[in-house]
Design a protein around this motif. Structure first.
Motif, mmCIF file in Angstrom:
data_model
loop_
_atom_site.group_PDB
_atom_site.id
_atom_site.type_symbol
_atom_site.label_atom_id
_atom_site.label_comp_id
_atom_site.label_asym_id
_atom_site.label_seq_id
_atom_site.Cartn_x
_atom_site.Cartn_y
_atom_site.Cartn_z
ATOM 1 N N VAL A 1 0.928 -1.115 0.078
ATOM 2 C CA VAL A 1 -0.040 0.004 -0.056
ATOM 3 C C VAL A 1 0.890 1.200 0.012
ATOM 4 O O VAL A 1 0.661 2.135 -0.860
ATOM 5 N N ASP A 2 1.957 1.129 0.737
ATOM 6 C CA ASP A 2 2.945 2.391 0.711
ATOM 7 C C ASP A 2 3.487 2.921 -0.647
ATOM 8 O O ASP A 2 3.531 3.891 -1.044
ATOM 9 N N LEU A 3 3.915 1.547 -1.470
ATOM 10 C CA LEU A 3 4.232 1.538 -2.723
ATOM 11 C C LEU A 3 3.296 2.325 -3.633
ATOM 12 O O LEU A 3 3.297 3.026 -4.505
ATOM 13 N N GLN A 4 2.054 2.071 -3.482
ATOM 14 C CA GLN A 4 0.983 2.429 -4.430
ATOM 15 C C GLN A 4 0.751 3.980 -4.206
ATOM 16 O O GLN A 4 0.406 4.610 -4.895
ATOM 17 N N VAL A 5 0.649 4.254 -2.748
ATOM 18 C CA VAL A 5 0.443 5.656 -2.191
ATOM 19 C C VAL A 5 1.752 6.527 -3.187
ATOM 20 O O VAL A 5 1.361 7.519 -3.760
ATOM 21 N N VAL A 6 2.986 5.977 -2.816
ATOM 22 C CA VAL A 6 4.096 6.847 -3.562
ATOM 23 C C VAL A 6 3.745 6.785 -5.214
ATOM 24 O O VAL A 6 3.920 7.840 -5.815
ATOM 25 N N GLY A 7 3.186 5.763 -5.914
ATOM 26 C CA GLY A 7 3.123 5.624 -7.146
ATOM 27 C C GLY A 7 2.004 6.778 -7.531
ATOM 28 O O GLY A 7 2.105 7.374 -8.598
ATOM 29 N N VAL A 8 0.964 6.981 -6.712
ATOM 30 C CA VAL A 8 -0.116 7.825 -6.852
ATOM 31 C C VAL A 8 0.504 9.209 -7.061
ATOM 32 O O VAL A 8 0.088 10.250 -7.739
ATOM 33 N N LEU A 9 1.171 9.549 -5.899
ATOM 34 C CA LEU A 9 1.817 10.747 -5.728
ATOM 35 C C LEU A 9 2.714 11.058 -6.810
ATOM 36 O O LEU A 9 2.950 12.353 -7.563
ATOM 37 N N MET A 10 3.443 10.173 -7.301
ATOM 38 C CA MET A 10 4.607 10.261 -8.432
ATOM 39 C C MET A 10 3.643 10.762 -9.811
ATOM 40 O O MET A 10 3.984 11.404 -10.499
ATOM 41 N N ALA A 11 2.710 9.985 -9.993
ATOM 42 C CA ALA A 11 1.798 9.926 -11.315
ATOM 43 C C ALA A 11 0.948 11.400 -11.335
ATOM 44 O O ALA A 11 0.824 12.012 -12.409
ATOM 45 N N SER A 12 0.510 11.643 -10.122
ATOM 46 C CA SER A 12 -0.613 12.966 -10.275
ATOM 47 C C SER A 12 -0.266 14.018 -9.295
ATOM 48 O O SER A 12 -1.059 14.951 -9.317
ATOM 49 N N GLY A 13 0.877 13.882 -8.546
ATOM 50 C CA GLY A 13 1.374 15.392 -7.962
ATOM 51 C C GLY A 13 0.653 15.022 -6.286
ATOM 52 O O GLY A 13 0.249 14.260 -5.912
ATOM 53 N N ALA A 14 1.085 16.218 -5.809
ATOM 54 C CA ALA A 14 0.544 16.261 -4.352
ATOM 55 C C ALA A 14 -0.824 16.273 -4.026
ATOM 56 O O ALA A 14 -1.672 16.697 -5.080
ATOM 57 N N ARG A 15 -1.067 15.572 -3.008
ATOM 58 C CA ARG A 15 -2.786 15.499 -2.521
ATOM 59 C C ARG A 15 -2.662 15.641 -1.255
ATOM 60 O O ARG A 15 -1.775 15.359 -0.237
ATOM 61 N N THR A 16 -3.897 15.704 -0.604
ATOM 62 C CA THR A 16 -4.260 15.951 0.688
ATOM 63 C C THR A 16 -4.222 14.305 1.141
ATOM 64 O O THR A 16 -4.490 13.516 0.504
ATOM 65 N N PRO A 17 -3.869 14.235 2.555
ATOM 66 C CA PRO A 17 -4.082 13.089 2.821
ATOM 67 C C PRO A 17 -5.435 12.200 2.878
ATOM 68 O O PRO A 17 -5.580 11.025 2.487
ATOM 69 N N GLY A 18 -6.558 12.949 2.786
ATOM 70 C CA GLY A 18 -8.031 12.404 2.718
ATOM 71 C C GLY A 18 -8.064 12.064 1.205
ATOM 72 O O GLY A 18 -8.577 10.792 1.094
ATOM 73 N N ASP A 19 -7.623 12.690 0.244
ATOM 74 C CA ASP A 19 -7.595 12.142 -1.241
ATOM 75 C C ASP A 19 -6.917 11.043 -1.313
ATOM 76 O O ASP A 19 -7.387 9.946 -2.091
ATOM 77 N N LEU A 20 -5.766 10.788 -0.891
ATOM 78 C CA LEU A 20 -4.985 9.802 -1.021
ATOM 79 C C LEU A 20 -5.505 8.574 -0.154
ATOM 80 O O LEU A 20 -5.766 7.413 -0.931
ATOM 81 N N ALA A 21 -6.310 8.827 1.071
ATOM 82 C CA ALA A 21 -6.886 7.764 1.584
ATOM 83 C C ALA A 21 -8.092 7.075 0.636
ATOM 84 O O ALA A 21 -8.135 5.999 0.674
#
Length: 158
Positions: A41-61
């Motif tokens: 899950v940590d890797l997927q979060v990093v992947g989301v951030l790399m692909a789409s830029g900064a996000r709020t924690p709520g959006d990431l969740a």
């Protein structure tokens, strides 16, 4: 105009190949995550951030299916301690916190693996015709859309 429909044997072989592919995608992501000192899950979060830029924690969740609040805070804390993400105030709304990837750290840890995979896949694609690559691209995009819909359906049913 569509050609003849696939036979049952070809459909069965494709279903088996898809099941095996899906299993190995999960196993590969887990192995990559572990090699970088992360969990899947940590890797997927990093992947989301790399692909789409900064996000709020709520959006990431919401995007990765983690509970907002304590679970996402613990996840972001873990990634921040490991140097994969940073937190910063949103310039547009100083009350909001944004989480962003640290690309240098991410690329140093997992870039070589993804680069190797991309090179191998690219070498395979170069052996195909444009029509074959187009069919493969359409099939993968369709499979992704189906998976995305099922993720949404499963999350909504909780």
């Amino acid at each position: 105009m569509m050609g003849p429909r696939a036979t049952a044997a070809h459909l069965e072989a494709q279903a088996l190949a898809m099941r095996e592919h899906n299993a190995y995608v999960v196993l590969l992501q887990d192995a990559i995550a572990r090699s970088a000192g992360l969990n899947g899950v940590d890797l997927q979060v990093v992947g989301v951030l790399m692909a789409s830029g900064a996000r709020t924690p709520g959006d990431l969740a919401a995007e990765v299916g983690v509970s907002a609040g304590g679970a996402i805070t613990a996840l972001v804390d873990r990634l921040e301690r490991a140097g994969y993400v940073t937190r910063r105030r949103d310039d547009a709304d100083r009350r909001r916190v944004l989480v962003e990837a640290v690309p240098e750290r991410v690329l140093a840890e997992v870039g070589p693996v993804y680069g190797r995979l991309a090179a191998r896949w690219g070498a395979y694609l170069e052996t195909l015709s444009d029509d074959q690559v187009e069919l493969l691209t359409t099939a993968l995009a369709t499979a992704t859309a189906i998976n995305r819909d099922e993720v949404a359906r499963l999350r909504a049913s909780r």
